[in-house]
Structures are given as C-alpha cells and as structure tokens.
Design an enzyme around this catalytic site. Structure first.
Site, PDB file in Angstrom:
ATOM      1  N   CYS A 153      18.738  70.151 -13.608  1.00 33.23           N
ATOM      2  CA  CYS A 153      20.050  70.088 -14.219  1.00 33.23           C
ATOM      3  C   CYS A 153      20.683  68.705 -14.047  1.00 33.23           C
ATOM      4  O   CYS A 153      20.100  67.802 -13.463  1.00 33.23           O
ATOM      5  CB  CYS A 153      20.956  71.161 -13.631  1.00 33.23           C
ATOM      6  N   HIS A 155      26.802  70.440 -13.970  1.00 34.20           N
ATOM      7  CA  HIS A 155      27.606  71.137 -12.966  1.00 34.20           C
ATOM      8  C   HIS A 155      28.016  70.214 -11.833  1.00 34.20           C
ATOM      9  O   HIS A 155      27.581  69.063 -11.735  1.00 34.20           O
ATOM     10  CB  HIS A 155      26.833  72.339 -12.413  1.00 34.20           C
TER      11      HIS A 155
END
Length: 438
Positions: free
Chosen positions: A363, A347
C-alpha cells in the site's frame, strides 16, 4: 514564553546566520540539485518473510554520499543540538535565506525549521517537522517549484525562499496552551505489538499527550520535546511551543500520482495543476504496490482493521482472523482510502517519522495528518496512477463526476489492508545518500 516565540533582535539572527553560531560543512540544500533519477532508494527494515532487499533497484546516488549514523535515542539527539532552545526558537522565526550549509547529523537548524513549516503551509508536505535536512525536504521543495512555475531542480535559492515567505508572514513557531481535553486521553502508554493483544483493546490510541500533540502540529515527537524541555505534557495549562502549520487544503483532487521513484504521492486538480504533494512509503519487494491506474473505491476515517492471515500475511503466531479496533496507532493509522484493487489502499501510519525510510507491504503509507487531509480531497472514482521509476509520465486526467459530499465508508474485510505494522526499533541505514536523509 510569548516573548521567546516573538524572537530576539534581528541583530542576533543576522549574527547567527553569518557564522556567529557554528555551522556544519555538509548537507547544503542550497547547492544540491536533485532530480527524480538522483533520489536513492532507502533500505527496507524487513518484511514478513525476512526479505531485506529494496522494493526497486537503487537509483543513481546524489553527487556526495555519506553513510549516516544509526538513529540515536531521543535524549542523545537532544544533547547533540548545538542551539539553546530559546535561541533556536527565535532564530527560526527570524530566519532569512542564506546559502550556508545545513548541519550534519541530528542537529535542528533554524532555517530548516522555517523552511519545513512554510512548505507544509503551501501543501508541499516535508513529512515530520524536525529542523533536519533530508530527501523529504528536497521532494517538497521540488513540488513547490512545480506549483509556482519555478525551475524544478530541488535547489533552494533566494527567489524560491522569497516566494515561500510571501505566502504567509505568521511566525513558524508559536505558543500553545495544553487543554484539559489534550491530557484527558484515553492513552495507551504500553501498546502491545501482537495483533491478538491489540484486538482486545477498546482502541489503538496515542501513547500519551506528547505523541498526540506532535501529530496535531505535524512534528517529530523528539523535536517537540526538544523545544519544550521543562514540560511533562501531563498537565493542562502548560504553555508549549509548537509548529504553526497550515490549515487543511480545501480544493478537490481529480487525479493522484503515486511516484514510486520519488517516493511521493502527488495530487492534481481537474486542470492538471499540482496542488498537493506528500512524502510516501510505496510498496516493498515481497508485496509490491500495484502498477498502472486504479481508482479510489472507499474512504474510512478512524477505521477498524481486519487482519486476515489466509489472505495477506501471518504476524507471529496469529493464525486466525482478527478485528483490530480503530485508532491512530493502528496498522493503517487513522485514515484508510481503499482502491478498486482488493486489499490495497492509501492510509496513515503509527510511525510518521519513518515515512520514506522503510518499505510498506504493497500500500501507500502517509503520515496520519497527510492521509486525513487527502481523504477530504478525493471521492470514489478518482484515479490513482502508480508510476514506476523508469518512464514516468505526466498524469492523464480522467473525466470526473460532479463533486458531492461524501460520508466515510466502513472498512470491511473485502477492503482490508495487508500492512504489517510493527517495524524494528531502529531507523535503517540508508545507502548512497547524504547524512541523515529524511
């Protein structure tokens, strides 16, 4: 402004590059050989539980290690730049290869500006364009070397510079006129850090037009302001100087490697060729990134963000689940690529200048523009191979289904990300690295 962008005489550029403009004595990418084992691990800025240890043990340091100074305020960084703005712009557009060292500290170098823009155009992202030498530039050089079949050693030589220049003859800094749409907003000048307050906003928008334009042209905001010292970024019609970056890649990525040692996300086509590379922040000690091979499951552009304290982490005194509105300054930036491992994904970020300088919470964090480009290159089912620093191997390609048009998938509570957006208001000191590494 147009005359400034076109540059001054080549004689001035040659004089500056040969010593007419002061050069510093260290940080020489032309002499630095950096392999995967030589990229040092950045320190963490901290996590929810206060853990200050790096996500993986530090790797072997480069041959020269100089402790960098803490990040200075924007005004101080601008004042330290030895080049007058007009000269910096013209020299960047006319820059030629030299083995001379790059400046220490926060002084933008015209050759580095050109190098960063050319790497960006060739899908080897250096992160934010700011004219400063650092690890993200070295990693981008190594990626471009692999793409063109050059020896992968991180050294910038005349041959590699010529290969970059052959790909595009356009100037690297160009004029741009601010439009009414650019200054119309909506903007949020004072963005609250508390998630409960963010949840009450209509969107997590940019703070102002300067921040928005900096991301559009892949630039550090302080560098954009440095190139345009007389511009307020509040009025349409003003002409500014921006980086002339490349267009988004149109090829398809068949396999992704999240290289934890190199702190880089690498995309390969179906034939196993490296076609795109991005600097990345991958995991942390408290919430490490996954290991092994996972797959892209869902893609969302401009997603909502689901804060779930009972599942992921607790921010401040927020003990109830919250739905944060979308926007580039949200916890996952403007793009979410969810994996088949729940709560993990690739992301964007509200702070692009901190990519590979801080740790994430499991992440893979990219700049907003790199994450948005990647979203257009992948589809559900594309494997993501998380490679640890030791024993990293070449990507194993999986057979892929035919490419189909993909509508962005909604972001649900089941695919939410455990990222903790707020970072301390400083860049951490980097251990065993050359000065001001990116």
């Amino acid at each position: 402004m147009t005359d400034i962008v076109r540059g001054v005489a080549v004689v001035i550029a040659a004089l500056a590059m040969s010593g007419g403009v002061q050069a510093a004595q260290d940080d020489d990418i032309g002499r630095l050989i950096v392999g995967q084992a030589q990229l040092a691990e950045p320190e963490t800025t901290g996590s929810v539980d206060g853990d200050q240890s790096p996500s993986t043990p530090p790797l072997a340091p480069p041959p020269i290690a100089v402790a960098p100074a803490p990040r200075a305020p924007a005004a101080a960084r601008e004042a330290s730049d030895a080049y007058p703005v007009d000269l910096l712009i013209s020299l960047a557009n006319d820059a030629v290869f030299t083995p001379d060292p790059y400046p220490k500290g926060r002084r933008s170098d015209p050759r580095m500006i050109k190098l960063q823009v050319l790497l960006d155009r060739n899908n080897a992202s250096p992160g934010v364009i700011d004219g400063l030498f650092g690890d993200n530039v070295v990693k981008a050089v190594m990626a471009f070397e692999e793409m063109v079949g050059h020896k992968v050693d991180g050294q910038l030589d005349a041959e590699l510079w010529a290969a970059l220049e052959k790909t595009s003859a356009e100037p690297v800094l160009v004029a741009y006129t601010i439009t009414p749409e650019d200054v119309a907003g909506p903007f949020i000048p004072e963005l609250p850090q508390d998630y409960a307050l963010q949840a009450e906003l209509p969107g997590l928008s940019y703070r102002d037009a300067a921040e928005m334009l900096a991301e559009r042209f892949h630039m550090d905001e302080a560098f954009l302001r440095r190139l345009n010292p007389e511009v307020s970024f509040t009025e349409a019609g003003a002409e500014i100087v921006v980086a002339n970056v490349g267009k988004p890649l149109k090829a398809k990525v068949a396999n992704i490697v999240a290289d934890k040692g190199r702190k880089q996300l690498r995309g390969y086509d179906a034939a196993g060729r490296l076609i795109v590379a991005y600097p990345a922040t991958i995991g942390s000690s408290d919430l490490p990134s996954p290991s092994g091979v996972h797959a892209v499951k869902a893609i969302a552009v401009n997603p909502d963000y689901w804060y779930r304290p009972k599942v992921n982490f607790v921010q401040g005194s927020n003990t109830k689940a919250l739905r944060l509105p979308p926007g580039p300054n949200g916890p996952v930036g403007a793009t979410w690529i969810g994996l088949d491992k729940p709560t993990y994904g690739l992301h964007g970020t509200p702070e692009p200048s901190k990519i590979d300088k801080t740790n994430s919470h499991g992440c893979v964090r990219l700049t907003n523009w790199d994450a948005r480009e990647l979203a257009g290159l992948v589809q559900p089912g594309v494997p993501v191979d998380f490679q640890d620093p030791e024993g990293a191997s070449a990507p194993v390609l999986a057979e892929q289904p035919p490419v189909q048009a993909l509508e962005p998938a909604p972001l649900s509570a089941e695919t939410a990300d455990p990222e903790y957006a707020p970072e301390p208001a400083r860049i951490p000191m980097l251990r065993d690295r050359r000065a001001d590494i990116r």
